[in-house]
Design a protein around this motif. Structure first.
Motif, PDB file in Angstrom:
ATOM      1  N   GLY A   1       0.470  10.856 -19.354  1.00  0.00           N
ATOM      2  CA  GLY A   1      -0.519   9.891 -19.795  1.00  0.00           C
ATOM      3  C   GLY A   1      -1.582   9.666 -18.743  1.00  0.00           C
ATOM      4  O   GLY A   1      -1.636  10.363 -17.731  1.00  0.00           O
ATOM      5  N   LYS A   2      -2.440   8.684 -18.993  1.00  0.00           N
ATOM      6  CA  LYS A   2      -3.527   8.363 -18.066  1.00  0.00           C
ATOM      7  C   LYS A   2      -3.464   6.875 -17.721  1.00  0.00           C
ATOM      8  O   LYS A   2      -3.323   6.032 -18.590  1.00  0.00           O
ATOM      9  N   LEU A   3      -3.582   6.605 -16.424  1.00  0.00           N
ATOM     10  CA  LEU A   3      -3.590   5.244 -15.913  1.00  0.00           C
ATOM     11  C   LEU A   3      -5.038   4.829 -15.668  1.00  0.00           C
ATOM     12  O   LEU A   3      -5.759   5.492 -14.921  1.00  0.00           O
ATOM     13  N   TYR A   4      -5.461   3.763 -16.328  1.00  0.00           N
ATOM     14  CA  TYR A   4      -6.804   3.217 -16.157  1.00  0.00           C
ATOM     15  C   TYR A   4      -6.704   2.025 -15.218  1.00  0.00           C
ATOM     16  O   TYR A   4      -6.038   1.037 -15.541  1.00  0.00           O
ATOM     17  N   LEU A   5      -7.361   2.119 -14.076  1.00  0.00           N
ATOM     18  CA  LEU A   5      -7.412   1.019 -13.116  1.00  0.00           C
ATOM     19  C   LEU A   5      -8.776   0.355 -13.243  1.00  0.00           C
ATOM     20  O   LEU A   5      -9.809   1.001 -13.016  1.00  0.00           O
ATOM     21  N   TYR A   6      -8.796  -0.921 -13.618  1.00  0.00           N
ATOM     22  CA  TYR A   6     -10.037  -1.654 -13.825  1.00  0.00           C
ATOM     23  C   TYR A   6     -10.324  -2.569 -12.639  1.00  0.00           C
ATOM     24  O   TYR A   6      -9.413  -3.167 -12.076  1.00  0.00           O
ATOM     25  N   THR A   7     -11.607  -2.675 -12.302  1.00  0.00           N
ATOM     26  CA  THR A   7     -12.013  -3.583 -11.240  1.00  0.00           C
ATOM     27  C   THR A   7     -12.736  -4.784 -11.842  1.00  0.00           C
ATOM     28  O   THR A   7     -13.074  -4.791 -13.027  1.00  0.00           O
ATOM     29  N   LYS A   8     -12.989  -5.795 -11.013  1.00  0.00           N
ATOM     30  CA  LYS A   8     -13.571  -7.053 -11.473  1.00  0.00           C
ATOM     31  C   LYS A   8     -14.996  -6.889 -11.991  1.00  0.00           C
ATOM     32  O   LYS A   8     -15.447  -7.640 -12.836  1.00  0.00           O
ATOM     33  N   GLY A   9     -15.700  -5.919 -11.498  1.00  0.00           N
ATOM     34  CA  GLY A   9     -17.071  -5.629 -11.927  1.00  0.00           C
ATOM     35  C   GLY A   9     -17.329  -4.155 -11.688  1.00  0.00           C
ATOM     36  O   GLY A   9     -16.404  -3.343 -11.685  1.00  0.00           O
ATOM     37  N   GLU A  10     -18.576  -3.819 -11.468  1.00  0.00           N
ATOM     38  CA  GLU A  10     -18.902  -2.431 -11.130  1.00  0.00           C
ATOM     39  C   GLU A  10     -18.627  -2.227  -9.648  1.00  0.00           C
ATOM     40  O   GLU A  10     -19.537  -2.126  -8.829  1.00  0.00           O
ATOM     41  N   ASP A  11     -17.348  -2.164  -9.323  1.00  0.00           N
ATOM     42  CA  ASP A  11     -16.898  -2.098  -7.941  1.00  0.00           C
ATOM     43  C   ASP A  11     -16.392  -0.719  -7.534  1.00  0.00           C
ATOM     44  O   ASP A  11     -15.979  -0.529  -6.394  1.00  0.00           O
ATOM     45  N   VAL A  12     -16.386   0.233  -8.451  1.00  0.00           N
ATOM     46  CA  VAL A  12     -15.923   1.583  -8.141  1.00  0.00           C
ATOM     47  C   VAL A  12     -17.130   2.429  -7.744  1.00  0.00           C
ATOM     48  O   VAL A  12     -18.076   2.584  -8.518  1.00  0.00           O
ATOM     49  N   ILE A  13     -17.100   2.952  -6.533  1.00  0.00           N
ATOM     50  CA  ILE A  13     -18.148   3.859  -6.073  1.00  0.00           C
ATOM     51  C   ILE A  13     -17.836   5.236  -6.645  1.00  0.00           C
ATOM     52  O   ILE A  13     -16.721   5.744  -6.494  1.00  0.00           O
ATOM     53  N   VAL A  14     -18.811   5.834  -7.301  1.00  0.00           N
ATOM     54  CA  VAL A  14     -18.655   7.177  -7.872  1.00  0.00           C
ATOM     55  C   VAL A  14     -19.731   8.066  -7.251  1.00  0.00           C
ATOM     56  O   VAL A  14     -20.913   7.772  -7.355  1.00  0.00           O
ATOM     57  N   GLN A  15     -19.281   9.129  -6.612  1.00  0.00           N
ATOM     58  CA  GLN A  15     -20.213  10.089  -6.014  1.00  0.00           C
ATOM     59  C   GLN A  15     -19.882  11.475  -6.545  1.00  0.00           C
ATOM     60  O   GLN A  15     -18.719  11.863  -6.579  1.00  0.00           O
ATOM     61  N   THR A  16     -20.925  12.192  -6.959  1.00  0.00           N
ATOM     62  CA  THR A  16     -20.765  13.547  -7.470  1.00  0.00           C
ATOM     63  C   THR A  16     -21.604  14.476  -6.603  1.00  0.00           C
ATOM     64  O   THR A  16     -22.785  14.214  -6.367  1.00  0.00           O
TER      65      THR A  16
ATOM     66  N   ASP B   1       8.116   1.599 -13.481  1.00  0.00           N
ATOM     67  CA  ASP B   1       7.223   2.140 -12.458  1.00  0.00           C
ATOM     68  C   ASP B   1       5.816   1.568 -12.616  1.00  0.00           C
ATOM     69  O   ASP B   1       5.163   1.210 -11.629  1.00  0.00           O
ATOM     70  N   LEU B   2       5.360   1.475 -13.859  1.00  0.00           N
ATOM     71  CA  LEU B   2       4.032   0.906 -14.121  1.00  0.00           C
ATOM     72  C   LEU B   2       3.983  -0.567 -13.741  1.00  0.00           C
ATOM     73  O   LEU B   2       2.995  -1.037 -13.166  1.00  0.00           O
ATOM     74  N   ASN B   3       5.061  -1.282 -14.039  1.00  0.00           N
ATOM     75  CA  ASN B   3       5.123  -2.699 -13.653  1.00  0.00           C
ATOM     76  C   ASN B   3       5.089  -2.850 -12.138  1.00  0.00           C
ATOM     77  O   ASN B   3       4.452  -3.762 -11.610  1.00  0.00           O
ATOM     78  N   LEU B   4       5.767  -1.956 -11.438  1.00  0.00           N
ATOM     79  CA  LEU B   4       5.777  -1.995  -9.978  1.00  0.00           C
ATOM     80  C   LEU B   4       4.380  -1.732  -9.409  1.00  0.00           C
ATOM     81  O   LEU B   4       3.949  -2.397  -8.464  1.00  0.00           O
ATOM     82  N   ILE B   5       3.665  -0.792 -10.001  1.00  0.00           N
ATOM     83  CA  ILE B   5       2.293  -0.516  -9.569  1.00  0.00           C
ATOM     84  C   ILE B   5       1.435  -1.766  -9.745  1.00  0.00           C
ATOM     85  O   ILE B   5       0.711  -2.174  -8.838  1.00  0.00           O
ATOM     86  N   LYS B   6       1.543  -2.377 -10.905  1.00  0.00           N
ATOM     87  CA  LYS B   6       0.741  -3.578 -11.180  1.00  0.00           C
ATOM     88  C   LYS B   6       1.123  -4.730 -10.243  1.00  0.00           C
ATOM     89  O   LYS B   6       0.255  -5.448  -9.737  1.00  0.00           O
ATOM     90  N   GLU B   7       2.408  -4.895  -9.990  1.00  0.00           N
ATOM     91  CA  GLU B   7       2.866  -5.948  -9.069  1.00  0.00           C
ATOM     92  C   GLU B   7       2.336  -5.722  -7.659  1.00  0.00           C
ATOM     93  O   GLU B   7       1.928  -6.665  -6.988  1.00  0.00           O
ATOM     94  N   ASN B   8       2.351  -4.478  -7.202  1.00  0.00           N
ATOM     95  CA  ASN B   8       1.842  -4.174  -5.868  1.00  0.00           C
ATOM     96  C   ASN B   8       0.348  -4.474  -5.772  1.00  0.00           C
ATOM     97  O   ASN B   8      -0.108  -5.028  -4.780  1.00  0.00           O
ATOM     98  N   PHE B   9      -0.419  -4.097  -6.796  1.00  0.00           N
ATOM     99  CA  PHE B   9      -1.843  -4.443  -6.804  1.00  0.00           C
ATOM    100  C   PHE B   9      -2.026  -5.964  -6.773  1.00  0.00           C
ATOM    101  O   PHE B   9      -2.853  -6.476  -6.037  1.00  0.00           O
TER     102      PHE B   9
ATOM    103  N   VAL C   1       0.840  -1.195   0.000  1.00  0.00           N
ATOM    104  CA  VAL C   1       0.000   0.000   0.000  1.00  0.00           C
ATOM    105  C   VAL C   1       0.883   1.256   0.000  1.00  0.00           C
ATOM    106  O   VAL C   1       0.633   2.202  -0.743  1.00  0.00           O
ATOM    107  N   GLY C   2       1.920   1.245   0.821  1.00  0.00           N
ATOM    108  CA  GLY C   2       2.851   2.376   0.861  1.00  0.00           C
ATOM    109  C   GLY C   2       3.537   2.602  -0.475  1.00  0.00           C
ATOM    110  O   GLY C   2       3.717   3.747  -0.910  1.00  0.00           O
ATOM    111  N   ASN C   3       3.910   1.509  -1.144  1.00  0.00           N
ATOM    112  CA  ASN C   3       4.536   1.622  -2.467  1.00  0.00           C
ATOM    113  C   ASN C   3       3.570   2.238  -3.480  1.00  0.00           C
ATOM    114  O   ASN C   3       3.961   3.081  -4.292  1.00  0.00           O
ATOM    115  N   LEU C   4       2.298   1.807  -3.441  1.00  0.00           N
ATOM    116  CA  LEU C   4       1.303   2.365  -4.353  1.00  0.00           C
ATOM    117  C   LEU C   4       1.097   3.850  -4.080  1.00  0.00           C
ATOM    118  O   LEU C   4       1.080   4.659  -5.010  1.00  0.00           O
ATOM    119  N   GLN C   5       0.952   4.200  -2.800  1.00  0.00           N
ATOM    120  CA  GLN C   5       0.742   5.613  -2.441  1.00  0.00           C
ATOM    121  C   GLN C   5       1.912   6.462  -2.915  1.00  0.00           C
ATOM    122  O   GLN C   5       1.727   7.539  -3.473  1.00  0.00           O
TER     123      GLN C   5
END
Length: 157
Positions: A99-114, A140-148, A33-37
């Protein structure tokens, strides 16, 4: 004979301990988690949105969530949150400068509040979070993916 038995016990204990350590993970969820942050903090690209966004908050928490909040100049606020164990995959569109990093979840698991939007406050679910990044290399991108991946493999649903 007693000396031989003592040496045999000592060797057995050392061998068993080595065996157990070989299959243990020396890093903890908190380290991943610290590495991702740190990665998100170091590479977040505010300039991609600075004309619309007043400020942002991007946090990866020790209790297993990724939270991204954007405060717009017009007063609107967008909040995205997902449980780290729901992470599925990621894509990066851009180059090592921006660039833009797209983080995908297994389903509709992202809560979006406006909040304070023209259409009113809206709560919905999504399958991705998009984070603007800068000065990021493939390693760096590989490290992010590995941490996830490590977090998903170590957390219990």
């Amino acid at each position: 004979m007693k000396k031989f038995t003592l040496h045999l016990k000592t060797i057995s204990i050392v061998a068993f301990s080595t065996f157990l350590l070989a299959f243990s993970d020396p890093e903890s969820i908190e380290q991943y988690v610290g590495n991702l942050q740190k990665s998100f903090t170091d590479h977040y690209d505010f300039s991609q949105e600075s004309t619309q966004i007043k400020r942002y908050e991007l946090n990866v928490t020790n209790n297993g969530f990724c939270r991204y909040k954007r405060y717009f100049n017009n007063g609107k606020t967008e909040y995205f949150s997902f449980k780290l164990s729901k992470f599925k995959d990621m894509d990066y569109y851009g180059n090592n400068i921006s660039g833009k990093l797209y983080l995908y979840t297994k389903g509709e698991d992202v809560i979006v509040q406006t909040y304070k939007d023209r259409g009113g406050d809206v709560d919905s679910m999504a399958t991705q979070v998009i984070i603007p990044l800068k000065n990021i290399e493939a390693e760096d991108l590989n490290l992010i993916k590995e941490n996830f991946a490590k977090i998903c493999g170590n957390q219990h649903p």
